[in-house]
Design an enzyme around this catalytic site. Sequence first.
Site, PDB file in Angstrom:
ATOM      1  N   SER A 139       0.863  -1.182   0.000  1.00  0.00           N
ATOM      2  CA  SER A 139       0.000   0.000   0.000  1.00  0.00           C
ATOM      3  C   SER A 139       0.891   1.221   0.000  1.00  0.00           C
ATOM      4  CB  SER A 139      -0.883  -0.003   1.258  1.00  0.00           C
ATOM      5  OG  SER A 139      -1.522   1.248   1.448  1.00  0.00           O
ATOM      6  N   TYR A 152      -2.373  -1.443  10.262  1.00  0.00           N
ATOM      7  CA  TYR A 152      -2.323  -1.571   8.807  1.00  0.00           C
ATOM      8  C   TYR A 152      -0.994  -1.062   8.270  1.00  0.00           C
ATOM      9  CZ  TYR A 152      -3.764  -0.961   3.916  1.00  0.00           C
ATOM     10  OH  TYR A 152      -3.849  -1.015   2.546  1.00  0.00           O
TER      11      TYR A 152
END
Length: 245
Positions: A139, A152
Amino acid sequence: MMQDKAGIVTGGASGMGEAVVERLLREGASVVAMDRDGAGLAALSARIGCDRLVTVEGDVSSEALGDTLIEKCAASFGNVRYLVNCAGITSPFTAFGDVTLKDFDVVNSVNLRGTFLTMRAAINHMRDHGGGSIVNISSTAGIRPMLQVIPYTASKWGVVGITLAAALENASAGIRVNVVCPGIVDTPMYRRVAMEYGAGVIDLTPMKRIGTSAEIANAVSWLVSDEASFVTGLVMPVDGGLALT
């Protein structure tokens, strides 16, 4: 680009994983699509109706799953030439001091542990069978700070780290390992995040739009293919410029 090559896509029932499965099938590859969503896998199989697609329901955090996927792919198609790790979850927006250990462990068990386990199984197989290509999905949060999603962010930086370490260690064995870092992409996960974070999330991206799963699949398809045969250890943002901010 992928004629006669078989491999595995985790998280293949929806979002970016589903788009990757579809793109690789169009390129001529055979695919073992894995997901914990059995109904989603059944719907994918019914919609595509292709004998080059088989599905496996499972949990990427399970240590046994990696070997199961390798065995399934080899038995179904005769080879395992690639692995694409798309399976992932996000964490609730929470200030650092309020992050619970449970949230941290749950997110990292899927995003980092799951990626490691499938990579380990694939690398062990590929080292004995002439090499291959691994593409992990991280990401933009794995290459720049992102507020209030500590579990995350930690998991996605970890994915970048193990990608680079594996690329360096396995290059001489003919195993290429690369990582794609999507920005804000229109997936079921994004839609849940947008409801919590607000519509202004789109304004964070310099291109002032969100990406599509197909755009991520385009990058993955190239990295998996022989067209990227001299590319390993690449950290590729596909994010409309978000990593530049």
